[in-house]
Design a protein around this motif. Structure first.
Motif, PDB file in Angstrom:
ATOM      1  N   VAL A  91       0.842  -1.111   0.014  1.00 19.00           N
ATOM      2  CA  VAL A  91       0.185  -0.173   0.142  1.00 19.00           C
ATOM      3  C   VAL A  91       0.823   1.244  -0.187  1.00 19.00           C
ATOM      4  O   VAL A  91       0.315   2.392   0.295  1.00 19.00           O
ATOM      5  CB  VAL A  91      -0.973  -0.023   1.083  1.00 19.00           C
ATOM      6  CG1 VAL A  91      -1.887  -1.298   1.007  1.00 19.00           C
ATOM      7  CG2 VAL A  91      -0.199   0.105   2.623  1.00 19.00           C
ATOM      8  N   GLY A  92       2.024   1.095  -0.079  1.00 17.97           N
ATOM      9  CA  GLY A  92       2.912   2.361  -0.366  1.00 17.97           C
ATOM     10  C   GLY A  92       3.547   2.810   1.085  1.00 17.97           C
ATOM     11  O   GLY A  92       4.216   4.097   0.811  1.00 17.97           O
ATOM     12  N   ALA A  93       3.476   2.260   2.208  1.00 21.09           N
ATOM     13  CA  ALA A  93       3.864   2.906   3.470  1.00 21.09           C
ATOM     14  C   ALA A  93       5.310   2.276   3.598  1.00 21.09           C
ATOM     15  O   ALA A  93       5.648   1.192   4.427  1.00 21.09           O
ATOM     16  CB  ALA A  93       2.978   2.212   4.580  1.00 21.09           C
ATOM     17  N   HIS A  94       6.236   2.798   2.728  1.00 18.74           N
ATOM     18  CA  HIS A  94       7.505   2.522   2.554  1.00 18.74           C
ATOM     19  C   HIS A  94       8.460   2.345   3.764  1.00 18.74           C
ATOM     20  O   HIS A  94       9.333   1.697   3.995  1.00 18.74           O
ATOM     21  CB  HIS A  94       8.238   2.556   1.342  1.00 18.74           C
ATOM     22  CG  HIS A  94       7.372   2.434   0.270  1.00 18.74           C
ATOM     23  ND1 HIS A  94       7.420   3.170  -1.080  1.00 18.74           N
ATOM     24  CD2 HIS A  94       6.784   1.203  -0.388  1.00 18.74           C
ATOM     25  CE1 HIS A  94       6.564   2.374  -2.048  1.00 18.74           C
ATOM     26  NE2 HIS A  94       6.348   1.473  -1.599  1.00 18.74           N
ATOM     27  N   ASP A  95       8.210   3.632   4.353  1.00 21.81           N
ATOM     28  CA  ASP A  95       8.993   3.884   5.867  1.00 21.81           C
ATOM     29  C   ASP A  95       8.662   2.770   6.865  1.00 21.81           C
ATOM     30  O   ASP A  95       9.417   2.196   7.492  1.00 21.81           O
ATOM     31  CB  ASP A  95       8.585   5.200   6.203  1.00 21.81           C
ATOM     32  CG  ASP A  95       9.300   6.297   5.575  1.00 21.81           C
ATOM     33  OD1 ASP A  95      10.222   5.981   4.616  1.00 21.81           O
ATOM     34  OD2 ASP A  95       9.177   7.320   5.901  1.00 21.81           O
ATOM     35  N   HIS A 132      -3.793  -7.386  -4.611  1.00 21.90           N
ATOM     36  CA  HIS A 132      -2.436  -7.340  -5.120  1.00 21.90           C
ATOM     37  C   HIS A 132      -2.546  -6.564  -6.398  1.00 21.90           C
ATOM     38  O   HIS A 132      -1.729  -5.452  -6.520  1.00 21.90           O
ATOM     39  CB  HIS A 132      -1.907  -8.855  -5.364  1.00 21.90           C
ATOM     40  CG  HIS A 132      -0.482  -8.593  -6.301  1.00 21.90           C
ATOM     41  ND1 HIS A 132      -0.531  -9.034  -7.700  1.00 21.90           N
ATOM     42  CD2 HIS A 132       0.697  -8.336  -5.892  1.00 21.90           C
ATOM     43  CE1 HIS A 132       0.877  -8.810  -7.857  1.00 21.90           C
ATOM     44  NE2 HIS A 132       1.685  -8.465  -6.959  1.00 21.90           N
ATOM     45  N   VAL A 133      -3.464  -6.720  -7.243  1.00 26.44           N
ATOM     46  CA  VAL A 133      -3.714  -5.837  -8.382  1.00 26.44           C
ATOM     47  C   VAL A 133      -4.072  -4.531  -8.122  1.00 26.44           C
ATOM     48  O   VAL A 133      -3.205  -3.179  -8.736  1.00 26.44           O
ATOM     49  CB  VAL A 133      -4.673  -6.557  -9.268  1.00 26.44           C
ATOM     50  CG1 VAL A 133      -4.632  -5.645 -10.695  1.00 26.44           C
ATOM     51  CG2 VAL A 133      -3.848  -7.836  -9.699  1.00 26.44           C
ATOM     52  N   ARG A 134      -5.051  -4.377  -7.318  1.00 27.85           N
ATOM     53  CA  ARG A 134      -5.481  -3.103  -6.939  1.00 27.85           C
ATOM     54  C   ARG A 134      -4.512  -2.206  -6.413  1.00 27.85           C
ATOM     55  O   ARG A 134      -4.227  -0.996  -6.393  1.00 27.85           O
ATOM     56  CB  ARG A 134      -6.725  -3.106  -5.750  1.00 27.85           C
ATOM     57  CG  ARG A 134      -7.480  -1.951  -5.713  1.00 27.85           C
ATOM     58  CD  ARG A 134      -8.759  -2.126  -5.026  1.00 27.85           C
ATOM     59  NE  ARG A 134      -9.484  -1.003  -5.190  1.00 27.85           N
ATOM     60  CZ  ARG A 134      -9.513   0.091  -4.500  1.00 27.85           C
ATOM     61  NH1 ARG A 134      -8.800   0.277  -3.562  1.00 27.85           N
ATOM     62  NH2 ARG A 134     -10.359   1.133  -4.669  1.00 27.85           N
ATOM     63  N   GLU A 135      -3.436  -2.679  -5.827  1.00 28.32           N
ATOM     64  CA  GLU A 135      -2.281  -1.769  -5.115  1.00 28.32           C
ATOM     65  C   GLU A 135      -1.047  -1.773  -5.947  1.00 28.32           C
ATOM     66  O   GLU A 135       0.027  -1.183  -5.678  1.00 28.32           O
ATOM     67  CB  GLU A 135      -1.965  -2.220  -3.619  1.00 28.32           C
ATOM     68  CG  GLU A 135      -2.886  -2.449  -2.617  1.00 28.32           C
ATOM     69  CD  GLU A 135      -3.789  -1.161  -2.368  1.00 28.32           C
ATOM     70  OE1 GLU A 135      -3.031  -0.162  -2.473  1.00 28.32           O
ATOM     71  OE2 GLU A 135      -4.774  -1.231  -1.812  1.00 28.32           O
ATOM     72  N   HIS A 136      -1.161  -2.235  -7.219  1.00 28.33           N
ATOM     73  CA  HIS A 136      -0.042  -2.449  -8.041  1.00 28.33           C
ATOM     74  C   HIS A 136       0.192  -1.251  -8.938  1.00 28.33           C
ATOM     75  O   HIS A 136      -0.749  -0.834  -9.824  1.00 28.33           O
ATOM     76  CB  HIS A 136      -0.019  -3.933  -8.869  1.00 28.33           C
ATOM     77  CG  HIS A 136       1.273  -4.066  -9.168  1.00 28.33           C
ATOM     78  ND1 HIS A 136       2.282  -3.375 -10.186  1.00 28.33           N
ATOM     79  CD2 HIS A 136       1.958  -5.314  -9.350  1.00 28.33           C
ATOM     80  CE1 HIS A 136       3.294  -4.179 -10.702  1.00 28.33           C
ATOM     81  NE2 HIS A 136       3.234  -5.263 -10.041  1.00 28.33           N
ATOM     82  N   PRO A 137       1.113  -0.359  -8.717  1.00 22.36           N
ATOM     83  CA  PRO A 137       1.305   0.943  -9.409  1.00 22.36           C
ATOM     84  C   PRO A 137       1.303   0.590 -10.918  1.00 22.36           C
ATOM     85  O   PRO A 137       0.671   1.381 -11.981  1.00 22.36           O
ATOM     86  CB  PRO A 137       2.427   1.543  -9.043  1.00 22.36           C
ATOM     87  CG  PRO A 137       3.316   0.382  -8.301  1.00 22.36           C
ATOM     88  CD  PRO A 137       2.357  -0.434  -7.925  1.00 22.36           C
TER      89      PRO A 137
END
Length: 389
Positions: A165-169, A354-359
């Motif tokens: 979900v992009g919470a990379h930190d 998985h697809v919904r969150e895939h950029p």
């Protein structure tokens, strides 16, 4: 194949050997409503779908690929996951659950991760992290090592949610927890498995050259593949290093790493080793990923693989889904937007979240809509679901 929500619910219910009355009771819904939903004469509301999914032990998106509510629940869980690891190296209270119970629940979370059921993981992750960490701090000797293995697995499940979900930190902090816990075990093979996951940090930052160097150092430090688990851990790390090298533009090196992975996979059955899928099928999937990562000049190799081979049930759903996302991108670059859309639909059927969150999936749907210059209902619905419009 089930083609509406009710049929998917019925198939899942039957696979769990439940009758309709059992499902109605477990989901706190009327028997009449369950019957109508399964017959397709009534569509479940979002709350009813979540109740049914919970009773069946699946993410709602597995029953209705267009369901978007899981994302809200996942994002709401991120602060709780962060709080659970804020003092991961501090000893506080004993765990609320016994070791065997935690072992079962960690195993369930790993299965959910491999199936890309992020909503279920997010709901369980905060308490699972807290209890496995507490178990580690309140154990000694071999039991402490065993608890550390559970911490690594729990943190990796939470990381899958954070990274997707992009919470990379938060993802990077969870990887730090994995490294710390793996060091408690003294098992270098587990360290190799954690190095595989650490590639996410470099991929997220697009720091491909330093990522390649870091992963190659981990390969140099990895133990000899004298057991199946050690071979799988080393082979998986070669696969991941190949992708990072490809993103760095190092084509020759990327294919050399992929060849090493191929050699290690040749002597193994496709399976899940220390939480990572590895084997001949996984390497074939990464062959596509490497070709696509290298760019349009290499897509012929990806298309050649997709033309003659498809992953089967031996590969976890998340990795199968990733294969079709990568193939879809290659098809789009090759001027095949219709084929690309079909690949993305297969990817969504296999692992919706998985697809919904895939950029890449979101970017590619936007491009397909521009190329098609048409407002086809299915394409527009997919674009709206994935957040591209």
């Amino acid at each position: 194949m089930a083609d509406h929500i009710g049929q998917r619910i019925a198939a899942r219910r039957q696979s769990r050997r439940m009758i309709q009355r059992d499902l109605a009771t477990a989901a706190h819904l009327s028997l009449s409503m369950i019957r109508h939903i399964e017959q397709g004469t009534r569509a479940p509301s979002p709350s009813a779908l979540e109740s049914i999914a919970a009773a069946l032990g699946v993410d709602p998106a597995r029953l209705d690929p267009a369901f978007a509510g899981t994302s809200h629940r996942v994002h709401a869980a991120l602060p709780l996951i962060s709080a659970a690891i804020a003092g991961y190296d501090i000893r506080l209270d004993p765990p609320a659950r016994r070791r065997e119970e935690l072992r079962r629940e960690v195993a369930a979370a790993v299965a959910q991760r491999l199936a890309a059921q992020y909503g279920l993981i997010a709901g369980a992750a905060p308490s699972l992290l807290a209890d496995t960490l507490a178990l580690l701090h309140h154990s000694a000797g071999e039991q402490r090592e065993d608890a550390a293995v559970l911490v690594v697995a729990a943190a990796r499940c939470a990381d899958a949610v954070a990274y997707k979900v992009g919470a990379h930190d938060l993802s990077a902090r969870l990887i730090d927890v994995m490294r710390w816990a793996a060091a408690q075990t003294g098992d270098p093979v587990l360290g190799t498995a954690v190095a595989y996951t650490s590639a996410e940090t470099y991929l997220a930052a697009r720091a491909y050259r330093v990522g390649q160097a870091a992963l190659e150092q981990a390969l140099d430090a990895s133990p000899a593949p004298v057991t199946a688990v050690a071979a799988a851990a080393r082979g998986a790390l070669f696969m991941r290093t190949a992708v990072v090298a490809a993103r760095a533009g190092a084509a020759t090196t990327a294919y050399e790493h992929l060849e090493q992975a191929t050699g290690l996979a040749a002597g193994l059955a496709e399976g899940v080793y220390l939480g990572t899928a590895f084997g001949p099928s996984s390497v074939r999937i990464h062959e596509v990923a490497v070709a696509v990562s290298l760019g349009q000049d290499h897509i012929g190799r990806a298309l050649d693989v997709a033309r003659t081979w498809k992953p089967g049930a031996e590969v976890p759903a998340e990795r199968q889904s990733g294969f079709y996302v990568e193939v879809g991108r290659a098809q789009l670059w090759a001027g095949q937007p219709d084929a690309a859309f079909e690949s993305l639909k297969v990817a969504r059927r296999l692992a919706p979240q998985h697809v919904r969150e895939h950029p890449w999936a979101r970017e590619d749907i936007e491009k397909i809509r521009r190329i098609k210059r048409a407002d086809a209902e299915s394409l527009s619905a997919f674009a709206e679901w994935i957040g591209a419009v």
